[in-house]
Design a protein around this motif. Sequence first.
Motif, PDB file in Angstrom:
ATOM      1  N   LEU A   1       0.821  -1.215   0.000  1.00  0.00           N
ATOM      2  CA  LEU A   1       0.000   0.000   0.000  1.00  0.00           C
ATOM      3  C   LEU A   1       0.853   1.263   0.000  1.00  0.00           C
ATOM      4  O   LEU A   1       0.523   2.246  -0.672  1.00  0.00           O
ATOM      5  CB  LEU A   1      -0.943  -0.006   1.209  1.00  0.00           C
ATOM      6  N   ILE A   2       1.950   1.245   0.762  1.00  0.00           N
ATOM      7  CA  ILE A   2       2.842   2.409   0.787  1.00  0.00           C
ATOM      8  C   ILE A   2       3.452   2.631  -0.590  1.00  0.00           C
ATOM      9  O   ILE A   2       3.567   3.763  -1.063  1.00  0.00           O
ATOM     10  CB  ILE A   2       3.948   2.229   1.857  1.00  0.00           C
ATOM     11  N   ASN A   3       3.834   1.537  -1.248  1.00  0.00           N
ATOM     12  CA  ASN A   3       4.383   1.656  -2.603  1.00  0.00           C
ATOM     13  C   ASN A   3       3.364   2.256  -3.565  1.00  0.00           C
ATOM     14  O   ASN A   3       3.667   3.188  -4.317  1.00  0.00           O
ATOM     15  CB  ASN A   3       4.803   0.273  -3.121  1.00  0.00           C
ATOM     16  N   LEU A   4       2.154   1.706  -3.517  1.00  0.00           N
ATOM     17  CA  LEU A   4       1.125   2.066  -4.500  1.00  0.00           C
ATOM     18  C   LEU A   4       0.474   3.416  -4.228  1.00  0.00           C
ATOM     19  O   LEU A   4       0.297   4.231  -5.144  1.00  0.00           O
ATOM     20  CB  LEU A   4       0.052   0.967  -4.536  1.00  0.00           C
ATOM     21  N   LEU A   5       0.108   3.677  -2.970  1.00  0.00           N
ATOM     22  CA  LEU A   5      -0.699   4.857  -2.647  1.00  0.00           C
ATOM     23  C   LEU A   5       0.089   6.022  -2.052  1.00  0.00           C
ATOM     24  O   LEU A   5      -0.485   7.095  -1.845  1.00  0.00           O
ATOM     25  CB  LEU A   5      -1.819   4.464  -1.677  1.00  0.00           C
ATOM     26  N   SER A   6       1.366   5.816  -1.777  1.00  0.00           N
ATOM     27  CA  SER A   6       2.162   6.916  -1.215  1.00  0.00           C
ATOM     28  C   SER A   6       3.343   7.279  -2.106  1.00  0.00           C
ATOM     29  O   SER A   6       3.498   8.421  -2.512  1.00  0.00           O
ATOM     30  CB  SER A   6       2.653   6.551   0.190  1.00  0.00           C
ATOM     31  N   THR A   7       4.167   6.284  -2.438  1.00  0.00           N
ATOM     32  CA  THR A   7       5.370   6.556  -3.232  1.00  0.00           C
ATOM     33  C   THR A   7       5.021   6.968  -4.658  1.00  0.00           C
ATOM     34  O   THR A   7       5.579   7.938  -5.184  1.00  0.00           O
ATOM     35  CB  THR A   7       6.293   5.323  -3.243  1.00  0.00           C
ATOM     36  N   VAL A   8       4.092   6.243  -5.287  1.00  0.00           N
ATOM     37  CA  VAL A   8       3.727   6.547  -6.679  1.00  0.00           C
ATOM     38  C   VAL A   8       3.112   7.954  -6.811  1.00  0.00           C
ATOM     39  O   VAL A   8       3.518   8.724  -7.696  1.00  0.00           O
ATOM     40  CB  VAL A   8       2.785   5.460  -7.248  1.00  0.00           C
ATOM     41  N   PRO A   9       2.155   8.360  -5.963  1.00  0.00           N
ATOM     42  CA  PRO A   9       1.619   9.724  -6.074  1.00  0.00           C
ATOM     43  C   PRO A   9       2.674  10.807  -5.855  1.00  0.00           C
ATOM     44  O   PRO A   9       2.630  11.848  -6.515  1.00  0.00           O
ATOM     45  CB  PRO A   9       0.553   9.783  -4.970  1.00  0.00           C
ATOM     46  N   ILE A  10       3.629  10.548  -4.952  1.00  0.00           N
ATOM     47  CA  ILE A  10       4.688  11.539  -4.717  1.00  0.00           C
ATOM     48  C   ILE A  10       5.571  11.679  -5.955  1.00  0.00           C
ATOM     49  O   ILE A  10       5.977  12.788  -6.330  1.00  0.00           O
ATOM     50  CB  ILE A  10       5.515  11.150  -3.473  1.00  0.00           C
ATOM     51  N   LEU A  11       5.887  10.562  -6.600  1.00  0.00           N
ATOM     52  CA  LEU A  11       6.669  10.618  -7.842  1.00  0.00           C
ATOM     53  C   LEU A  11       5.895  11.346  -8.935  1.00  0.00           C
ATOM     54  O   LEU A  11       6.468  12.123  -9.709  1.00  0.00           O
ATOM     55  CB  LEU A  11       7.024   9.203  -8.306  1.00  0.00           C
ATOM     56  N   LEU A  12       4.586  11.110  -8.990  1.00  0.00           N
ATOM     57  CA  LEU A  12       3.732  11.808  -9.962  1.00  0.00           C
ATOM     58  C   LEU A  12       3.742  13.313  -9.695  1.00  0.00           C
ATOM     59  O   LEU A  12       3.838  14.120 -10.634  1.00  0.00           O
ATOM     60  CB  LEU A  12       2.311  11.251  -9.877  1.00  0.00           C
ATOM     61  N   ALA A  13       3.659  13.701  -8.426  1.00  0.00           N
ATOM     62  CA  ALA A  13       3.702  15.127  -8.072  1.00  0.00           C
ATOM     63  C   ALA A  13       5.031  15.753  -8.474  1.00  0.00           C
ATOM     64  O   ALA A  13       5.074  16.888  -8.950  1.00  0.00           O
ATOM     65  CB  ALA A  13       3.473  15.288  -6.571  1.00  0.00           C
ATOM     66  N   ALA A  14       6.113  15.012  -8.294  1.00  0.00           N
ATOM     67  CA  ALA A  14       7.436  15.522  -8.684  1.00  0.00           C
ATOM     68  C   ALA A  14       7.484  15.799 -10.188  1.00  0.00           C
ATOM     69  O   ALA A  14       8.074  16.794 -10.630  1.00  0.00           O
ATOM     70  CB  ALA A  14       8.518  14.522  -8.288  1.00  0.00           C
ATOM     71  N   MET A  15       6.831  14.939 -10.969  1.00  0.00           N
ATOM     72  CA  MET A  15       6.795  15.163 -12.425  1.00  0.00           C
ATOM     73  C   MET A  15       5.889  16.347 -12.789  1.00  0.00           C
ATOM     74  O   MET A  15       6.200  17.127 -13.685  1.00  0.00           O
ATOM     75  CB  MET A  15       6.317  13.890 -13.128  1.00  0.00           C
TER      76      MET A  15
END
Length: 202
Positions: A123-137
């Motif tokens: 869940l941390i990978n999918l719902l936390s790390t991925v959205p943060i990477l998306l925000a960085a882009m």
Amino acid sequence: MASRDGPVVSGTDGSDFVHRETVAAHYQISWPPKKIITELALNKGRLRKCVFAHLLLALLMLVKMVPDFLDRFDIFILEIEELEVPQPLKWEYIWLVGSLASFLGLIAIRKNRVLLLQIYFGLINLLSTVPILLAAMIYFKDFWKYCTEEEPEGLQLWLGYPVSVLWYSFIMVAMQVHIFTLIFAWKLILAWKNRGAAKKAQ
């Protein structure tokens, strides 16, 4: 107290006591070395700190999204409306929902449950790390413009500050928290799996 010079069992002179000073192999498996126990406790403590850091960031995000929640419920508070907080994007909602997995992580730590910790890891990978990477882009273009141009134009501002810079400050902290969370969670998963395998081997 027994005397060394006392009577001994027939067939021995009493010097074969060395074998009685060792612990049987199957008990050694069930009692891991002190170093391993200390490392487990250390990783549990570190993961717990990462979870609380994640919850603090979630509280910050929740405060940022209060104006949007008030708008959805048709509640008007002049002081909050005057702040003109930018409308939240989809990744913010996903990340905020993902922070609820922190409670699952705390339960897994407290009860030493491998399955719960694995679910938390996913869940941390999918719902936390991925959205943060998306925000960085999403904010990279404006952030790069702010860093490379002397007088950048067309940047979204909030209270005179570039929104991309504010978000990148949040992103850098959140990404570190998520990376360390995943590292410590993975170490605990491996340690607990190995412990379970050792118990089955008995």
